[in-house]
Design a protein around this motif. Structure first.
Motif, PDB file in Angstrom:
ATOM      1  N   ARG A  80      63.826 -13.809   4.795  1.00 58.60           N
ATOM      2  CA  ARG A  80      62.422 -13.558   4.494  1.00 58.60           C
ATOM      3  C   ARG A  80      61.629 -14.863   4.552  1.00 58.60           C
ATOM      4  N   TRP A 119      58.632 -16.550   3.090  1.00 61.75           N
ATOM      5  CA  TRP A 119      57.772 -16.334   1.921  1.00 61.75           C
ATOM      6  C   TRP A 119      56.401 -16.986   2.069  1.00 61.75           C
ATOM      7  N   ARG A 170      50.147 -13.349  -4.783  1.00 62.26           N
ATOM      8  CA  ARG A 170      50.876 -12.084  -4.771  1.00 62.26           C
ATOM      9  C   ARG A 170      50.277 -11.110  -5.789  1.00 62.26           C
ATOM     10  N   SER A 178      55.141  -7.052  -3.930  1.00 58.90           N
ATOM     11  CA  SER A 178      54.900  -8.025  -2.873  1.00 58.90           C
ATOM     12  C   SER A 178      53.622  -7.703  -2.111  1.00 58.90           C
ATOM     13  N   TYR A 215      53.405 -16.862  -1.776  1.00 58.61           N
ATOM     14  CA  TYR A 215      54.022 -16.178  -2.915  1.00 58.61           C
ATOM     15  C   TYR A 215      54.198 -17.097  -4.117  1.00 58.61           C
ATOM     16  N   TRP A 232      58.271 -17.882  -6.631  1.00 60.09           N
ATOM     17  CA  TRP A 232      58.830 -16.549  -6.403  1.00 60.09           C
ATOM     18  C   TRP A 232      60.228 -16.712  -5.849  1.00 60.09           C
TER      19      TRP A 232
END
Length: 610
Positions: A99, A101, A317, A503, A595, A598
């Motif tokens: 992922r 971010w 977020r 998210s 984010y 996180w």
């Protein structure tokens, strides 16, 4: 001294076993390459050198010690049983894709060096990296991928995996190093989420497959991650060390990440012991969630001398939802008027003043604090169009706009209690000799909270006093970590303290959060037992959205339905993360991900400068 790092970023948001077969049919690619994004193309090109939020020149080495309140009795975060250390899922296990971010929802190759999606958005094919290997040196195979997928779809696995498993028609080995997943209906988000499933070594459980589902700390996982578990003191600590032979050390996705040599997770009986251990220098970092304590308690000698630094990390977020969840499987909370009464009785402004000196912003909806959150007032545009066909089945204020009650901050909350009393009366309850009574007798319920949090205990204590004024007999059960998890997974509670992190790219996991399957199936995150066809309809619309604009509208409509459902007594959220840490513990201040603090932030992209 408080280091404030504000980065302003403009976000354009937007049960059967699988069949195993060997095929060689070509795939027409919609996404074909090093990564895949939910909408548009990945931000980074195929020849990218590192993720934008990292310091690629960060030194390696040192020890990072983090504290957690509670205990643990399992090292397997993929099953319903047991309580595992926080972040173990992400530090000790890897997936086909990683992922990014710093983007709302983009994946780049990890165990898979290439990903392909067909034009119909019903097939995704992953090509395994030729160097991908487990920590014991054995090669990651297609069979390991298929076994991992199938085992996570079985009863006993975490509910967040099983919901996606049910939608996959087949999993097929395609040649020697490729694996293809096929779904019945187009769903790009589901295809992407398949790439985030953890991959485990099938041979570890070949002699006893059921061992995978047994909670415990004796079975150390063999994984592909940069860290391996090197020491376990059951219930007290876990140590992870960088694998010197980690297969992916040279991947662009891993440059500037996993810089610290040794990670220690220490466990404490309560928040006070946790904080004192940090002040004494036993821990490297401390996350603070209380504004009053951040302003009041972080002036101890190590801060004054500069040995400890106070950092503030903003994020973009959604607020998610945190608070007291009402279990609608219980007859008392099946009536929305009772749930609204519970919200009216909670004097947020007073509680916020007592706990946070009144400075924390309230959670106003599930996706508040983000471009996905419902807008104030009546629904308009495409949001209104989505809700109009089901308007007769929606709870009051869904379309018109639901607003949480506010007070003058005084303890009494007379207006809120009057409204709560009227709603309870409308729902068929009356006060007899000071006791709220219904057709089944006096009203009584239990609030279940996790053991060790003094802040949660203070919030609930104030709330209980208000409920008593309504004539309700309320009991508070403070439960240890393992029992709390077991009862939560079995929905064995009346009201429970819980937090959903959401998210910028909600998708199929929303079905596990509040989809209809979670009403009866244990282990989902649908703790409230929401069984509203409007929720399912908005999730379906979200998953089939054809454009970014349509996608945002469907999430805003879902946010309205959830919020007007009145399932949770919400508290506050932190638009800024407060982190106290050793001065030699660094992070890329000038390139924060959207984010913020996180998953993938601390300790992942931090480093130690001796």
């Amino acid at each position: 001294m408080i280091g404030q790092c504000f980065q302003r970023i403009s976000i354009d948001v937007f049960a059967r076993l699988a069949v195993v077969a060997v095929v060689v049919a070509p795939v027409t690619a919609l996404a074909d390459g090093h990564g895949i994004a939910l909408y548009g193309d990945p931000a980074l090109p195929a020849d990218y050198k590192h993720l934008p939020q990292v310091n690629p020149a960060a030194p390696k080495g040192g020890t990072f010690a983090d504290g957690q309140v509670g205990s643990f009795d399992s090292l397997n975060p993929h099953i319903q049983q047991g309580n595992t250390p926080w972040q173990l899922r992400f530090l000790a296990y890897e997936s086909l894709m990683g992922r990014a971010w710093d983007e709302p929802f983009t994946l780049y190759g990890l165990l898979a060096e290439r990903v392909e999606v067909n034009d119909a958005q019903t097939e995704i094919t992953f090509s395994l990296h030729p160097d991908a290997a487990f920590s014991d040196g054995t090669t990651v195979t297609v069979e390991d991928v298929i076994w991992s997928w199938n085992i996570l779809g079985q009863e006993g696995a975490n509910g967040r995996y099983r919901s996606a498993f049910a939608k996959v028609v087949s999993v097929e080995a395609v040649g020697g190093r490729q694996v293809r997943f096929r779904i019945a209906d187009p769903d790009r988000e589901l295809l992407m989420s398949i790439g985030l499933r953890p991959i485990m070594k099938s041979a570890q459980y070949a002699d006893d497959p059921s061992a995978f589902f047994r909670s415990g700390v004796g079975n150390i996982p063999i994984t592909t991650a940069p860290y391996v578990i090197t020491e376990v003191d059951p219930g007290r600590s876990v140590e992870l060390s960088r694998d010197p032979d980690y297969w992916g050390a040279n991947l662009p996705f891993r440059q500037g990440t996993n810089n610290i040599q040794t990670l220690r997770m220490e466990f404490f009986g309560d928040a006070t012991a946790h904080f004192e251990a940090f002040k004494a220098g036993e821990l490297s970092t401390m996350r603070e969630t209380n504004a009053a304590r951040w302003a009041r308690d972080y002036d101890f000698p190590a801060v004054q001398s500069g040995e400890v630094v106070l950092s503030e990390v903003p994020h973009q977020r959604p607020s998610g939802m945190t608070g007291l969840v009402m279990n609608t499987r219980r007859p008392l909370f099946d009536d929305w008027r009772v749930r609204e009464a519970m919200i009216q009785a909670f004097n947020f402004d007073y509680v916020n003043g007592v706990i946070n000196a009144g400075v924390q912003p309230r959670i106003t909806s599930y996706f508040s604090n983000s471009p996905l959150g419902m807008e104030p007032g009546a629904a308009s545009g495409h949001v209104a169009d989505l809700l109009a066909p089901i308007s007769d089945d929606l709870l009051p204020d869904t379309i018109q706009g639901y607003t949480l009650p506010s007070t003058d901050g005084r303890a009494g909350n007379r207006r809120g209690l009057r409204i709560a009393s009227r709603l309870l009366e409308e729902a068929g309850y009356s006060v007899e000799n000071g006791v709220l009574t219904g057709t089944d007798g006096p009203v009584s319920f239990e609030i279940m909270v996790p053991q060790g949090s003094s802040e949660v205990a203070s919030i609930v204590d104030i709330y209980v006093e208000a409920l008593k004024r309504l004539g309700i007999d309320v009991r508070v059960a403070s439960i240890d970590g393992a029992q709390f998890t077991d009862r939560r997974n079995a929905y064995d509670f009346d009201m429970i303290w819980y937090s959903w992190g959401l998210s910028l790219s909600p998708g199929n996991e929303q079905l596990a959060y509040w989809g209809p399957d979670g009403v009866d199936t244990p282990g989902s995150r649908n703790l409230m037992g929401a069984d509203d066809p409007a929720i399912a309809a908005m999730i379906d619309a979200m998953l089939s959205a054809g454009s970014q604009e349509e996608y945002v509208a469907t999430v805003r409509a879902l946010d309205r339905v959830l919020t007007a459902g009145r399932y949770v007594v919400p508290i506050w959220h932190n638009p800024i993360s407060w982190i106290a840490h050793d001065a030699d513990l660094k992070y890329p201040v000038d390139r924060l991900p959207i984010y913020g603090d996180w998953i993938g932030f601390q300790p992942d992209i931090w480093w130690i400068e001796e």
